[in-house]
Design an enzyme around this catalytic site. Sequence first.
Site, PDB file in Angstrom:
ATOM      1  N   GLY A  28      28.642  30.393  33.580  1.00  0.00           N
ATOM      2  CA  GLY A  28      27.274  30.842  33.838  1.00  0.00           C
ATOM      3  C   GLY A  28      27.086  30.832  35.384  1.00  0.00           C
ATOM      4  N   GLY A  33      32.015  37.139  41.925  1.00  0.00           N
ATOM      5  CA  GLY A  33      33.219  36.763  41.488  1.00  0.00           C
ATOM      6  C   GLY A  33      33.273  37.304  39.854  1.00  0.00           C
ATOM      7  N   HIS A  34      32.046  36.537  39.001  1.00  0.00           N
ATOM      8  CA  HIS A  34      32.120  36.682  37.659  1.00  0.00           C
ATOM      9  C   HIS A  34      31.892  38.322  37.454  1.00  0.00           C
ATOM     10  CE1 HIS A  34      30.401  32.443  37.902  1.00  0.00           C
ATOM     11  NE2 HIS A  34      31.415  32.426  37.099  1.00  0.00           N
ATOM     12  N   GLN A  58      35.612  19.914  29.556  1.00  0.00           N
ATOM     13  CA  GLN A  58      36.650  19.986  30.619  1.00  0.00           C
ATOM     14  C   GLN A  58      36.336  19.392  31.892  1.00  0.00           C
ATOM     15  OE1 GLN A  58      35.917  24.521  30.416  1.00  0.00           O
ATOM     16  NE2 GLN A  58      35.965  24.398  32.763  1.00  0.00           N
ATOM     17  N   GLN A 150      44.720  27.828  35.798  1.00  0.00           N
ATOM     18  CA  GLN A 150      44.055  27.967  34.584  1.00  0.00           C
ATOM     19  C   GLN A 150      44.516  29.400  33.907  1.00  0.00           C
ATOM     20  OE1 GLN A 150      39.527  27.662  33.658  1.00  0.00           O
ATOM     21  NE2 GLN A 150      39.556  29.900  34.157  1.00  0.00           N
ATOM     22  N   SER A 182      32.050  30.595  44.443  1.00  0.00           N
ATOM     23  CA  SER A 182      32.279  29.747  43.358  1.00  0.00           C
ATOM     24  C   SER A 182      30.860  29.127  43.007  1.00  0.00           C
ATOM     25  CB  SER A 182      33.057  28.577  43.913  1.00  0.00           C
ATOM     26  OG  SER A 182      32.731  27.322  42.949  1.00  0.00           O
TER      27      SER A 182
HETATM   28  P1  AMP Z   1      33.571  29.783  35.825  1.00  0.00           P
HETATM   29  O1  AMP Z   1      32.049  30.080  35.372  1.00  0.00           O
HETATM   30  O2  AMP Z   1      33.849  28.835  37.396  1.00  0.00           O
HETATM   31  O3  AMP Z   1      34.296  29.165  34.830  1.00  0.00           O
HETATM   32  O4  AMP Z   1      34.232  31.029  36.066  1.00  0.00           O
HETATM   33  C1  AMP Z   1      34.579  32.015  35.182  1.00  0.00           C
HETATM   34  C2  AMP Z   1      35.577  33.085  35.556  1.00  0.00           C
HETATM   35  O5  AMP Z   1      35.225  33.770  36.882  1.00  0.00           O
HETATM   36  C3  AMP Z   1      36.919  32.586  35.637  1.00  0.00           C
HETATM   37  O6  AMP Z   1      37.824  33.259  35.177  1.00  0.00           O
HETATM   38  C4  AMP Z   1      37.042  32.393  37.173  1.00  0.00           C
HETATM   39  O7  AMP Z   1      38.232  32.148  37.502  1.00  0.00           O
HETATM   40  C5  AMP Z   1      36.482  33.466  37.620  1.00  0.00           C
HETATM   41  N1  AMP Z   1      36.064  33.391  38.954  1.00  0.00           N
HETATM   42  C6  AMP Z   1      34.962  32.410  39.532  1.00  0.00           C
HETATM   43  N2  AMP Z   1      34.871  32.785  40.693  1.00  0.00           N
HETATM   44  C7  AMP Z   1      35.820  33.783  41.043  1.00  0.00           C
HETATM   45  C8  AMP Z   1      36.000  34.526  42.240  1.00  0.00           C
HETATM   46  N3  AMP Z   1      35.503  34.077  43.522  1.00  0.00           N
HETATM   47  N4  AMP Z   1      36.664  35.686  42.282  1.00  0.00           N
HETATM   48  C9  AMP Z   1      37.174  35.944  41.131  1.00  0.00           C
HETATM   49  N5  AMP Z   1      36.899  35.433  39.989  1.00  0.00           N
HETATM   50  C10 AMP Z   1      36.383  34.299  40.017  1.00  0.00           C
END
Ligand code: AMP
Length: 280
Positions: A28, A33-34, A58, A150, A182
């Site tokens: 969330g 990126g998401h 985690q 990951q 991020s």
């Molecule tokens: P998270 O919510 O941080 O667990 O991320 C969920 C998914 O989004 C994971 O597969 C991350 O690798 C991906 N993700 C997070 N930040 C980025 C980004 N800047 N570019 C591409 N994918 C991302």
Amino acid sequence: MLTLTSFADLRAARRSLTGSLGLVPTMGYLHRGHLSLVERARAENAHVAVSIFVNPTQFGPNEDLSRYPRDLTHDLELLAGYHVDLVWAPTPEELYPAGFQTWVSVEQVSAPLEGKQRPGHFRGVATVVAKLFNAFTPDRAYFGQKDAQQVVVIRRLARDLNFPLEIVTCPIVREPDGLALSSRNVYLNAEERQAATVLSRALRAAEAAFAAGERDADVLRAMVGSALAQEPLAREEYVSAADPETLAELETVGPGGALLSLAVRVGKTRLIDNVVLGAP
Ligand code: AMP
């Protein structure tokens, strides 16, 4: 867009979907990126599901679980613009009811890098992802290269446990100044946000050296380290040049290329970034 919280409702909704399903697992506080993962899933599948769950298992005992940013209302508003069929946002009790004691551990590739700095992190990731794969039975699951280790862990998990799905890796989405997006970037104050550009700058310096012919992994790691050292607000946790599949540290970058990755503290905020050299 259906928004559900229980396994029972998820199963019922899943049964009603015909045609391929793409799953985007997230914690969330969604950003571009998401959303790039959601767009890719939308383009490649008849249906798209997004999970939103800040997975407590985690996070280490001294990590940021309690202050991890959350805004489900805003996340749902964003996803409404992407033609998502299903959002699943369960409670921790739904995933980990009293008595829970079954864990998934992917051994070797979880050990170095993030796994070394964050003991138990990938056990939590692998366990929750296995539960998501079981619950959604997706045809494809989408992960970001931002979390490069990951992806390696989850590819291994899917192979070893015979999950019949395709793991799709999506490129890192960055701010114009290079900082990888991020959810944790929200922790940075203005000064730290500026300092955080050192991560991608350091990686780019080594990438340029690689492009110019440098193949000595120690030299590449040292270039990244010295670029990081120039930023007083940044403290290096690790710099790695590893085999992209086994994650073993390299002496020389060969035909298989290298995953050049780092973890850095900027103030109290822990940031990671990476680049693949000589991507096959
Ligand atoms: P998270 O919510 O941080 O667990 O991320 C969920 C998914 O989004 C994971 O597969 C991350 O690798 C991906 N993700 C997070 N930040 C980025 C980004 N800047 N570019 C591409 N994918 C991302």
